[in-house]
Scaffold this motif. Sequence first.
Motif, PDB file in Angstrom:
ATOM      1  N   VAL A  27       0.925  -1.301  -0.135  1.00  0.00           N
ATOM      2  CA  VAL A  27       0.160  -0.025   0.016  1.00  0.00           C
ATOM      3  C   VAL A  27       0.728   1.293  -0.062  1.00  0.00           C
ATOM      4  O   VAL A  27       1.719   1.446   0.913  1.00  0.00           O
ATOM      5  N   PHE A  28       0.649   2.164  -1.081  1.00  0.00           N
ATOM      6  CA  PHE A  28       1.339   3.296  -1.088  1.00  0.00           C
ATOM      7  C   PHE A  28       0.436   4.455  -0.511  1.00  0.00           C
ATOM      8  O   PHE A  28      -0.816   4.515  -0.698  1.00  0.00           O
ATOM      9  N   ASP A  29       0.956   5.143   0.572  1.00  0.00           N
ATOM     10  CA  ASP A  29       0.168   6.279   1.142  1.00  0.00           C
ATOM     11  C   ASP A  29       0.654   7.523   0.648  1.00  0.00           C
ATOM     12  O   ASP A  29       1.651   8.026   1.246  1.00  0.00           O
ATOM     13  N   LEU A  30      -0.171   8.132  -0.182  1.00  0.00           N
ATOM     14  CA  LEU A  30       0.521   9.214  -0.550  1.00  0.00           C
ATOM     15  C   LEU A  30      -0.255  10.785  -0.223  1.00  0.00           C
ATOM     16  O   LEU A  30      -1.345  10.852  -0.269  1.00  0.00           O
ATOM     17  N   LYS A  39       5.027  10.641 -10.232  1.00  0.00           N
ATOM     18  CA  LYS A  39       5.785   9.535 -11.264  1.00  0.00           C
ATOM     19  C   LYS A  39       6.442   8.441 -10.375  1.00  0.00           C
ATOM     20  O   LYS A  39       6.395   7.481 -11.034  1.00  0.00           O
ATOM     21  N   ALA A  40       6.929   8.696  -9.242  1.00  0.00           N
ATOM     22  CA  ALA A  40       7.651   7.502  -8.730  1.00  0.00           C
ATOM     23  C   ALA A  40       6.724   6.427  -8.236  1.00  0.00           C
ATOM     24  O   ALA A  40       7.128   5.501  -8.224  1.00  0.00           O
ATOM     25  N   VAL A  41       5.650   6.816  -7.771  1.00  0.00           N
ATOM     26  CA  VAL A  41       4.635   5.837  -7.435  1.00  0.00           C
ATOM     27  C   VAL A  41       4.152   5.155  -8.535  1.00  0.00           C
ATOM     28  O   VAL A  41       4.097   3.865  -8.523  1.00  0.00           O
ATOM     29  N   ILE A  42       3.876   5.758  -9.658  1.00  0.00           N
ATOM     30  CA  ILE A  42       3.737   5.012 -10.875  1.00  0.00           C
ATOM     31  C   ILE A  42       4.723   4.099 -11.171  1.00  0.00           C
ATOM     32  O   ILE A  42       4.505   2.751 -11.601  1.00  0.00           O
ATOM     33  N   ARG A  43       6.184   4.564 -11.220  1.00  0.00           N
ATOM     34  CA  ARG A  43       7.144   3.582 -11.606  1.00  0.00           C
ATOM     35  C   ARG A  43       7.326   2.366 -10.666  1.00  0.00           C
ATOM     36  O   ARG A  43       7.480   1.357 -11.049  1.00  0.00           O
ATOM     37  N   GLU A  58      -2.130  -1.185  -3.718  1.00  0.00           N
ATOM     38  CA  GLU A  58      -3.224  -0.173  -3.589  1.00  0.00           C
ATOM     39  C   GLU A  58      -2.434   1.165  -3.111  1.00  0.00           C
ATOM     40  O   GLU A  58      -1.471   1.114  -2.568  1.00  0.00           O
ATOM     41  N   VAL A  59      -2.836   2.250  -3.834  1.00  0.00           N
ATOM     42  CA  VAL A  59      -2.340   3.655  -3.699  1.00  0.00           C
ATOM     43  C   VAL A  59      -3.456   4.462  -2.890  1.00  0.00           C
ATOM     44  O   VAL A  59      -4.711   4.432  -3.787  1.00  0.00           O
ATOM     45  N   VAL A  60      -3.196   4.891  -1.807  1.00  0.00           N
ATOM     46  CA  VAL A  60      -4.248   5.806  -1.221  1.00  0.00           C
ATOM     47  C   VAL A  60      -3.847   7.265  -1.124  1.00  0.00           C
ATOM     48  O   VAL A  60      -2.698   7.551  -0.846  1.00  0.00           O
ATOM     49  N   PHE A  61      -4.845   8.052  -1.594  1.00  0.00           N
ATOM     50  CA  PHE A  61      -4.455   9.622  -1.603  1.00  0.00           C
ATOM     51  C   PHE A  61      -5.067  10.321  -0.503  1.00  0.00           C
ATOM     52  O   PHE A  61      -6.417  10.239  -0.387  1.00  0.00           O
ATOM     53  N   TYR A  62      -4.348  10.874   0.105  1.00  0.00           N
ATOM     54  CA  TYR A  62      -4.807  12.012   1.102  1.00  0.00           C
ATOM     55  C   TYR A  62      -4.171  13.335   0.829  1.00  0.00           C
ATOM     56  O   TYR A  62      -3.253  13.666   0.298  1.00  0.00           O
ATOM     57  N   GLY A  63      -4.679  14.360   1.846  1.00  0.00           N
ATOM     58  CA  GLY A  63      -4.390  15.621   1.895  1.00  0.00           C
ATOM     59  C   GLY A  63      -4.093  16.238   0.505  1.00  0.00           C
ATOM     60  O   GLY A  63      -4.960  16.339  -0.606  1.00  0.00           O
ATOM     61  N   ASN A  64      -3.008  16.630   0.156  1.00  0.00           N
ATOM     62  CA  ASN A  64      -2.457  17.636  -1.137  1.00  0.00           C
ATOM     63  C   ASN A  64      -2.258  16.635  -2.378  1.00  0.00           C
ATOM     64  O   ASN A  64      -2.092  17.080  -3.577  1.00  0.00           O
TER      65      ASN A  64
END
Length: 112
Positions: A27-30, A39-43, A58-64
């Motif tokens: 899980v990536f928490d961005l 771009k790094a998360v995509i790579r 799974e990529v989770v998006f918070y904040g900005n």
Amino acid sequence: MKKNIFVIFMVLFSPIFLSAQSDYKVVFDLTSNDTLNHKAVIRWTNEIIKASKDAQVEVVFYGNSLDMVQKDKSVVADDVAKLSANKNVSFKVCSVAMKAHNVDKSQLIPGV
């Protein structure tokens, strides 16, 4: 004799041990709006999927970080759309962050 039995055992059963893999889930928490991070998360996601076809990412998006998944703001929109078509990859956005940044679901890239 014992050496021969051990060698025979290893030859017969080593394919079973080598082919057994544990589940790989990440899980990536961005939270960043920095496009270099986007771009790094995509790579990283692409590399994980290439290395292990059964991996779940799974990529989770918070904040900005919401810019990464908004149609009109993302520098990686095509990559997000392509990856979200993979059943083992998901992009999820925090509803509280969406509300705080006045982002509607219709503004998100399809698949998010």
